[in-house]
Design a protein around this motif. Sequence first.
Motif, PDB file in Angstrom:
ATOM      1  N   LEU A 117       0.830  -1.203   0.000  1.00  0.00           N
ATOM      2  CA  LEU A 117       0.000   0.000   0.000  1.00  0.00           C
ATOM      3  C   LEU A 117       0.864   1.254   0.000  1.00  0.00           C
ATOM      4  CD1 LEU A 117      -2.717   1.482   0.285  1.00  0.00           C
ATOM      5  CD2 LEU A 117      -2.568   1.100   2.761  1.00  0.00           C
ATOM      6  N   GLY A 118       1.930   1.264   0.815  1.00  0.00           N
ATOM      7  CA  GLY A 118       2.826   2.416   0.842  1.00  0.00           C
ATOM      8  C   GLY A 118       3.481   2.664  -0.505  1.00  0.00           C
ATOM      9  N   LEU A 119       3.934   1.594  -1.151  1.00  0.00           N
ATOM     10  CA  LEU A 119       4.559   1.750  -2.464  1.00  0.00           C
ATOM     11  C   LEU A 119       3.550   2.207  -3.518  1.00  0.00           C
ATOM     12  CD1 LEU A 119       6.900  -1.384  -2.519  1.00  0.00           C
ATOM     13  CD2 LEU A 119       7.573   1.008  -2.304  1.00  0.00           C
ATOM     14  N   ALA A 120       2.315   1.715  -3.418  1.00  0.00           N
ATOM     15  CA  ALA A 120       1.287   2.125  -4.381  1.00  0.00           C
ATOM     16  C   ALA A 120       0.976   3.614  -4.239  1.00  0.00           C
ATOM     17  CB  ALA A 120       0.023   1.288  -4.174  1.00  0.00           C
ATOM     18  N   VAL A 121       0.846   4.084  -3.000  1.00  0.00           N
ATOM     19  CA  VAL A 121       0.597   5.505  -2.777  1.00  0.00           C
ATOM     20  C   VAL A 121       1.769   6.340  -3.269  1.00  0.00           C
ATOM     21  CG1 VAL A 121       0.250   7.267  -0.991  1.00  0.00           C
ATOM     22  CG2 VAL A 121      -0.962   5.077  -0.845  1.00  0.00           C
ATOM     23  N   LEU A 122       2.995   5.836  -3.047  1.00  0.00           N
ATOM     24  CA  LEU A 122       4.180   6.549  -3.524  1.00  0.00           C
ATOM     25  C   LEU A 122       4.210   6.623  -5.040  1.00  0.00           C
ATOM     26  CD1 LEU A 122       6.866   7.931  -2.871  1.00  0.00           C
ATOM     27  CD2 LEU A 122       7.941   5.657  -2.847  1.00  0.00           C
ATOM     28  N   PHE A 139       3.214  -7.730  -6.449  1.00  0.00           N
ATOM     29  CA  PHE A 139       1.833  -7.994  -6.872  1.00  0.00           C
ATOM     30  C   PHE A 139       0.854  -7.106  -6.110  1.00  0.00           C
ATOM     31  CE2 PHE A 139      -2.159 -10.191  -5.866  1.00  0.00           C
ATOM     32  CZ  PHE A 139      -2.694 -10.323  -7.133  1.00  0.00           C
ATOM     33  N   VAL A 140       1.034  -7.010  -4.795  1.00  0.00           N
ATOM     34  CA  VAL A 140       0.130  -6.199  -3.981  1.00  0.00           C
ATOM     35  C   VAL A 140       0.229  -4.727  -4.375  1.00  0.00           C
ATOM     36  CG1 VAL A 140      -0.376  -5.425  -1.628  1.00  0.00           C
ATOM     37  CG2 VAL A 140       0.187  -7.828  -2.063  1.00  0.00           C
ATOM     38  N   ALA A 141       1.451  -4.224  -4.524  1.00  0.00           N
ATOM     39  CA  ALA A 141       1.648  -2.816  -4.858  1.00  0.00           C
ATOM     40  C   ALA A 141       1.029  -2.472  -6.213  1.00  0.00           C
ATOM     41  CB  ALA A 141       3.139  -2.476  -4.857  1.00  0.00           C
ATOM     42  N   MET A 142       1.252  -3.310  -7.211  1.00  0.00           N
ATOM     43  CA  MET A 142       0.707  -3.020  -8.537  1.00  0.00           C
ATOM     44  C   MET A 142      -0.816  -3.139  -8.557  1.00  0.00           C
ATOM     45  SD  MET A 142       3.346  -2.176 -10.283  1.00  0.00           S
ATOM     46  CE  MET A 142       2.765  -2.201 -11.975  1.00  0.00           C
ATOM     47  N   SER A 143      -1.379  -4.078  -7.790  1.00  0.00           N
ATOM     48  CA  SER A 143      -2.831  -4.237  -7.740  1.00  0.00           C
ATOM     49  C   SER A 143      -3.479  -3.019  -7.089  1.00  0.00           C
ATOM     50  CB  SER A 143      -3.198  -5.512  -6.971  1.00  0.00           C
ATOM     51  OG  SER A 143      -2.680  -6.662  -7.598  1.00  0.00           O
ATOM     52  N   ILE A 144      -2.923  -2.582  -5.947  1.00  0.00           N
ATOM     53  CA  ILE A 144      -3.498  -1.418  -5.266  1.00  0.00           C
ATOM     54  C   ILE A 144      -3.281  -0.158  -6.098  1.00  0.00           C
ATOM     55  CG2 ILE A 144      -3.392   0.007  -3.187  1.00  0.00           C
ATOM     56  CD1 ILE A 144      -2.632  -2.461  -1.622  1.00  0.00           C
ATOM     57  N   TYR A 145      -2.124  -0.059  -6.760  1.00  0.00           N
ATOM     58  CA  TYR A 145      -1.881   1.111  -7.614  1.00  0.00           C
ATOM     59  C   TYR A 145      -2.900   1.168  -8.751  1.00  0.00           C
ATOM     60  CZ  TYR A 145       0.252   4.111 -11.109  1.00  0.00           C
ATOM     61  OH  TYR A 145       0.471   5.087 -12.050  1.00  0.00           O
ATOM     62  N   ALA A 146      -3.248   0.008  -9.308  1.00  0.00           N
ATOM     63  CA  ALA A 146      -4.277  -0.014 -10.355  1.00  0.00           C
ATOM     64  C   ALA A 146      -5.606   0.505  -9.813  1.00  0.00           C
ATOM     65  CB  ALA A 146      -4.443  -1.429 -10.892  1.00  0.00           C
ATOM     66  N   GLY A 147      -5.922   0.167  -8.542  1.00  0.00           N
ATOM     67  CA  GLY A 147      -7.126   0.703  -7.934  1.00  0.00           C
ATOM     68  C   GLY A 147      -7.044   2.200  -7.698  1.00  0.00           C
ATOM     69  N   LEU A 148      -5.866   2.675  -7.314  1.00  0.00           N
ATOM     70  CA  LEU A 148      -5.690   4.105  -7.062  1.00  0.00           C
ATOM     71  C   LEU A 148      -5.854   4.928  -8.333  1.00  0.00           C
ATOM     72  CD1 LEU A 148      -2.642   4.091  -4.603  1.00  0.00           C
ATOM     73  CD2 LEU A 148      -5.018   4.594  -4.058  1.00  0.00           C
ATOM     74  N   THR A 149      -5.475   4.369  -9.467  1.00  0.00           N
ATOM     75  CA  THR A 149      -5.603   5.115 -10.720  1.00  0.00           C
ATOM     76  C   THR A 149      -7.060   5.327 -11.112  1.00  0.00           C
ATOM     77  OG1 THR A 149      -5.438   3.067 -12.033  1.00  0.00           O
ATOM     78  CG2 THR A 149      -3.391   4.268 -11.576  1.00  0.00           C
ATOM     79  N   GLN A 150      -7.965   4.568 -10.513  1.00  0.00           N
ATOM     80  CA  GLN A 150      -9.389   4.719 -10.836  1.00  0.00           C
ATOM     81  C   GLN A 150     -10.078   5.775  -9.983  1.00  0.00           C
ATOM     82  OE1 GLN A 150     -10.507   3.001 -13.536  1.00  0.00           O
ATOM     83  NE2 GLN A 150      -8.332   2.435 -13.596  1.00  0.00           N
ATOM     84  N   VAL A 151      -9.356   6.342  -9.004  1.00  0.00           N
ATOM     85  CA  VAL A 151      -9.930   7.402  -8.185  1.00  0.00           C
ATOM     86  C   VAL A 151     -10.035   8.670  -9.024  1.00  0.00           C
ATOM     87  CG1 VAL A 151      -9.658   8.795  -6.102  1.00  0.00           C
ATOM     88  CG2 VAL A 151      -9.016   6.379  -6.079  1.00  0.00           C
TER      89      VAL A 151
END
Length: 313
Positions: free
Chosen positions: A105-110, A191-203
């Motif tokens: 999650l931290g890496l995805a937000v970054l 895998f977790v970082a890229m999955s959450i980042y994909a969700g963040l891009t939909q915000v």
Amino acid sequence: MTTTTGTSAGPTGIAIRRRRKPATPYVLLVPAVVALLIGLGYPVYWQVVTSLQEYGLMQQFGAPPTFVGLDNYARIFTDPEVWAVVAKSIAFCLVNAVLTVGIGLGLAVLMRAVHGWVRITMQITLLLAWATPLVAAVTVFRWLFDYRTGVVNWILVQVGADGMDGYSWLSHVWTFFMVASFVVIWMSVPFVAMSIYAGLTQVSEEVLEAARIDGAGPRQILWLIIMPLVRPVIAIVLLLQIIWDLRVFAQIRLLQDAGAPISETNLLGNYIYELGVGSQDFAGAAAVSLFVLVLTMVLAGPYVRYLMKEDAA
């Protein structure tokens, strides 16, 4: 084309047609369901039957198995060693799943905060780490923590930790699981970082801009707007991570080959392997395997109910 099953009169006397749900989606699901039943149903059936029999080395060479009922379950689950392995497996699973999702999650937000070549570099690095073969990744960590030539021991000695000179990380239970956690988390975070980042891009940027206009700060935007929107994605990856970390086997086995005490570092997957392949107790291994299946469903149950509530909302 929409079909109807009949009509009924509303409060005003106007006839209301009831729509019947199309059957096409359910028909298309039939091949997948059949494949799952064949691919998963037979192995589970074989495990259930084997767990109720006396099935050892003689049966492997053609001797007929003897039905013993629940004796294998009573024998296995009255052994304190089994429950020690269960406790270690659950603790290892939950700790690593939470840490993996937190770091991811931290890496995805970054990644969402940075731009240009920094983001691309992070994504390529994560993909390369995720694509690294398991054996290669474990071998690298074994080199890093080797008690003779490991870089980790050398660095610790250089900063003044004299007791770490020649320290064998894999020979002690706690440090063994620490190294195993490093391996599992390092291989799972991409895998977790890229999955959450994909969700963040939909915000939606419009939603975030409206929050800024209303005076929300970066921390409020993150926790009160972004996190609720990507909560379903986080729940899914946490569920998957719990399932995967409970079934971890190869990483532990490869680290054990470096000189770890096997009986003290076994998790459920390795314990089943030792029972079946090591001791030729295939009936006992089948009983523990079914227990792992039930334990997986119990641990995954709360998250499945949460996802179902989110889908129904």
